[in-house]
Scaffold this motif. Structure first.
Motif, mmCIF file in Angstrom:
data_model
loop_
_atom_site.group_PDB
_atom_site.id
_atom_site.type_symbol
_atom_site.label_atom_id
_atom_site.label_comp_id
_atom_site.label_asym_id
_atom_site.label_seq_id
_atom_site.Cartn_x
_atom_site.Cartn_y
_atom_site.Cartn_z
ATOM 1 N N PHE A 48 2.938 -5.214 -10.134
ATOM 2 C CA PHE A 48 2.933 -4.872 -8.705
ATOM 3 C C PHE A 48 2.933 -3.381 -8.386
ATOM 4 O O PHE A 48 2.411 -2.971 -7.352
ATOM 5 C CB PHE A 48 4.111 -5.553 -8.000
ATOM 6 C CG PHE A 48 4.050 -7.059 -8.087
ATOM 7 C CD1 PHE A 48 3.042 -7.762 -7.429
ATOM 8 C CD2 PHE A 48 4.978 -7.768 -8.841
ATOM 9 C CE1 PHE A 48 2.962 -9.144 -7.517
ATOM 10 C CE2 PHE A 48 4.910 -9.161 -8.938
ATOM 11 C CZ PHE A 48 3.895 -9.850 -8.274
ATOM 12 N N VAL A 49 3.548 -2.565 -9.237
ATOM 13 C CA VAL A 49 3.565 -1.125 -8.958
ATOM 14 C C VAL A 49 2.357 -0.463 -9.617
ATOM 15 O O VAL A 49 1.689 0.380 -9.034
ATOM 16 C CB VAL A 49 4.876 -0.456 -9.436
ATOM 17 C CG1 VAL A 49 4.906 1.007 -9.032
ATOM 18 C CG2 VAL A 49 6.097 -1.183 -8.893
ATOM 19 N N PHE A 82 -1.397 9.668 -6.130
ATOM 20 C CA PHE A 82 -2.387 8.602 -5.957
ATOM 21 C C PHE A 82 -3.045 8.719 -4.584
ATOM 22 O O PHE A 82 -4.231 8.428 -4.435
ATOM 23 C CB PHE A 82 -1.761 7.222 -6.126
ATOM 24 C CG PHE A 82 -1.232 6.974 -7.519
ATOM 25 C CD1 PHE A 82 -2.015 7.226 -8.623
ATOM 26 C CD2 PHE A 82 0.051 6.501 -7.718
ATOM 27 C CE1 PHE A 82 -1.542 7.010 -9.909
ATOM 28 C CE2 PHE A 82 0.537 6.273 -8.997
ATOM 29 C CZ PHE A 82 -0.255 6.527 -10.095
ATOM 30 N N ALA A 105 -8.259 0.314 -3.683
ATOM 31 C CA ALA A 105 -7.193 1.293 -3.441
ATOM 32 C C ALA A 105 -5.952 0.956 -4.272
ATOM 33 O O ALA A 105 -5.136 1.826 -4.547
ATOM 34 C CB ALA A 105 -6.828 1.339 -1.962
ATOM 35 N N ALA B 10 6.697 -1.035 -5.295
ATOM 36 C CA ALA B 10 5.332 -1.564 -5.209
ATOM 37 C C ALA B 10 4.754 -1.348 -3.812
ATOM 38 O O ALA B 10 3.624 -0.868 -3.661
ATOM 39 C CB ALA B 10 5.316 -3.045 -5.568
ATOM 40 N N CYS B 12 5.697 0.841 -1.445
ATOM 41 C CA CYS B 12 5.528 2.260 -1.119
ATOM 42 C C CYS B 12 4.375 2.893 -1.887
ATOM 43 O O CYS B 12 3.613 3.688 -1.326
ATOM 44 C CB CYS B 12 6.822 3.028 -1.389
ATOM 45 S SG CYS B 12 8.127 2.601 -0.253
ATOM 46 N N VAL B 13 4.240 2.539 -3.166
ATOM 47 C CA VAL B 13 3.163 3.122 -3.976
ATOM 48 C C VAL B 13 1.803 2.646 -3.461
ATOM 49 O O VAL B 13 0.864 3.441 -3.342
ATOM 50 C CB VAL B 13 3.356 2.808 -5.487
ATOM 51 C CG1 VAL B 13 2.125 3.202 -6.293
ATOM 52 C CG2 VAL B 13 4.577 3.545 -6.030
ATOM 53 N N TYR B 14 1.714 1.353 -3.093
ATOM 54 C CA TYR B 14 0.440 0.868 -2.542
ATOM 55 C C TYR B 14 0.152 1.547 -1.209
ATOM 56 O O TYR B 14 -0.985 1.921 -0.928
ATOM 57 C CB TYR B 14 0.448 -0.663 -2.381
ATOM 58 C CG TYR B 14 -0.891 -1.212 -1.904
ATOM 59 C CD1 TYR B 14 -2.037 -1.033 -2.672
ATOM 60 C CD2 TYR B 14 -1.009 -1.856 -0.679
ATOM 61 C CE1 TYR B 14 -3.270 -1.504 -2.236
ATOM 62 C CE2 TYR B 14 -2.247 -2.336 -0.239
ATOM 63 C CZ TYR B 14 -3.370 -2.155 -1.026
ATOM 64 O OH TYR B 14 -4.587 -2.606 -0.597
ATOM 65 N N LEU B 16 1.003 4.528 -0.311
ATOM 66 C CA LEU B 16 0.532 5.885 -0.602
ATOM 67 C C LEU B 16 -0.940 5.874 -1.009
ATOM 68 O O LEU B 16 -1.732 6.705 -0.572
ATOM 69 C CB LEU B 16 1.357 6.501 -1.731
ATOM 70 C CG LEU B 16 2.742 7.038 -1.376
ATOM 71 C CD1 LEU B 16 3.517 7.392 -2.637
ATOM 72 C CD2 LEU B 16 2.622 8.272 -0.487
ATOM 73 N N ARG B 17 -1.289 4.889 -1.845
ATOM 74 C CA ARG B 17 -2.672 4.780 -2.308
ATOM 75 C C ARG B 17 -3.616 4.498 -1.135
ATOM 76 O O ARG B 17 -4.671 5.124 -1.007
ATOM 77 C CB ARG B 17 -2.789 3.677 -3.364
ATOM 78 C CG ARG B 17 -2.287 4.107 -4.739
ATOM 79 C CD ARG B 17 -2.174 2.935 -5.696
ATOM 80 N NE ARG B 17 -2.107 3.397 -7.088
ATOM 81 C CZ ARG B 17 -1.404 2.788 -8.038
ATOM 82 N NH1 ARG B 17 -0.703 1.709 -7.775
ATOM 83 N NH2 ARG B 17 -1.390 3.256 -9.271
ATOM 84 N N VAL B 18 -3.217 3.544 -0.275
ATOM 85 C CA VAL B 18 -4.050 3.166 0.874
ATOM 86 C C VAL B 18 -4.182 4.327 1.865
ATOM 87 O O VAL B 18 -5.263 4.593 2.387
ATOM 88 C CB VAL B 18 -3.481 1.901 1.558
ATOM 89 C CG1 VAL B 18 -4.080 1.716 2.946
ATOM 90 C CG2 VAL B 18 -3.780 0.673 0.701
#
Lengths: 230, 98
Positions: A48-49, A82, A105, B10, B12-14, B16-18
């Motif tokens: 998930f991360v 990222f 993404a 998960a 927060c990292v997604y 940031l990516r988006v």
């Protein structure tokens, strides 16, 4: 330089990369298991991360006596890259369907992005990115599972030098990118210097964001001049 | 590290990516565009340096450094990624046995 089909990611390169991600995933899992994280949590983090550096930044800070909050802040500071990598990458996916962009993404990664930027052609770049991202995700999760299983067998992964697998992987990626131009190589050296100099004075995670300042070198770059000379 | 931490990380990292992927475009103007070309290199170099020379936010010089020196030579000679990693790990492991 024109990015013809000869520049495209070969199967051999992809296989070599796959093995390195598997090794990096396995060593990351071994490090995490050694820090006392449960196997299912290690696997969930990979699925998930999908960021070894963010996960390890969190664990590194917490292990060194930091709070959950500071660990989380360090992880997000590390993962902020990222977002930055996604900016030039999104240019390559302009006009693609929303679901595709939401999907691509998710695995935004240093290595996959580097493979994409290596191609001058946008279609070839997208293909390289998706192939690399797919391999990254599969091999990363596979490596993590392998590492969790090996964790019970190998008492000390550091004795096998497995903690250098990750920086060595990044070094190889940086080497590929550095060959693009002298200015690119200079950016890398400058960023590394900033990271080293600022580490003693700043909280964990911040030196990486300060190293980003090295990219300001681009302000003095004149792409037009480079085009003219080629 | 717990399941809750993983879930929050998960999300927060997604996010940031988006954010970078979807809204970064608005930042792409003039000279900033040139700077962005150099961003990945700066970040990769920063992260690899810290994973080599630091431990939990402190500068350290240990067996990882010779491993990375050997890796650097291998990269210079255009060795495949897997070879670079195995050489680095082997060197570090050997230095640790000294």
């Amino acid at each position: 330089m024109n990015g013809g089909s000869g520049d495209q990611l070969t199967r051999g390169e992809l296989s070599a990369y796959a093995i390195s991600v598997l090794v990096a995933g396995a060593s990351t899992a071994l490090v995490m298991v050694n820090l006392g994280v449960g196997g299912p949590v290690v696997v969930a983090a990979a699925v998930f991360v999908m960021s070894g550096t963010a996960t390890l930044a969190f664990l590194g800070v917490v292990d060194a006596g930091g709070t959950l909050t500071t660990g989380f802040a360090a992880a997000l500071l590390v993962a902020a890259r990222f977002g930055l990598i996604g900016i030039p990458l999104s240019q390559r996916f302009k006009g693609r369907p929303l679901w595709e962009r939401l999907l691509v993404a998710f695995p935004v990664l240093d290595a996959a992005a580097a493979m994409c930027f290596r191609e001058d052609d946008f279609v070839a770049g997208r293909r390289s990115y998706i192939r690399t991202a797919r391999v990254s995700y599969g091999m990363w999760v596979g490596g993590i599972v392998l590492g969790v299983l090996l964790g019970s067998l190998i008492p000390d992964p550091r004795a096998l030098g497995m903690d250098v697998a990750f920086p060595a992987l990044l070094l190889a990626t940086a080497g590929t990118v550095a060959r693009k131009s002298k200015r690119m190589a200079t950016t890398g050296i400058l960023a590394a210097s900033i990271a080293v100099v600022t580490t003693p004075f700043t909280p964990a995670g911040l030196p990486v964001l300060l190293a980003v300042l090295a990219s300001a070198i681009g302000l003095w770059a004149t792409p037009e001049a480079e085009v003219r000379t080629s | 590290m717990t399941g809750k931490v993983v879930a929050a990380l998960a999300a927060c990292v997604y996010a940031l990516r988006v954010t970078g992927f979807f809204f970064g475009d608005a930042l792409l103007r003039g000279r900033i565009r040139q700077v962005i070309e150099y961003l990945p290199m700066a970040i990769i170099a920063g992260v690899l340096t810290l994973t080599t020379f630091s431990t939990a936010g402190e500068l350290t010089l240990d067996a990882r450094a010779p491993g990375m020196a050997v890796a650097a030579v291998a990269v210079w000679l255009k060795a495949p990624l897997a070879v670079v990693i195995v050489l680095a790990a082997t060197t570090t492991a050997l230095v640790r046995t000294l």
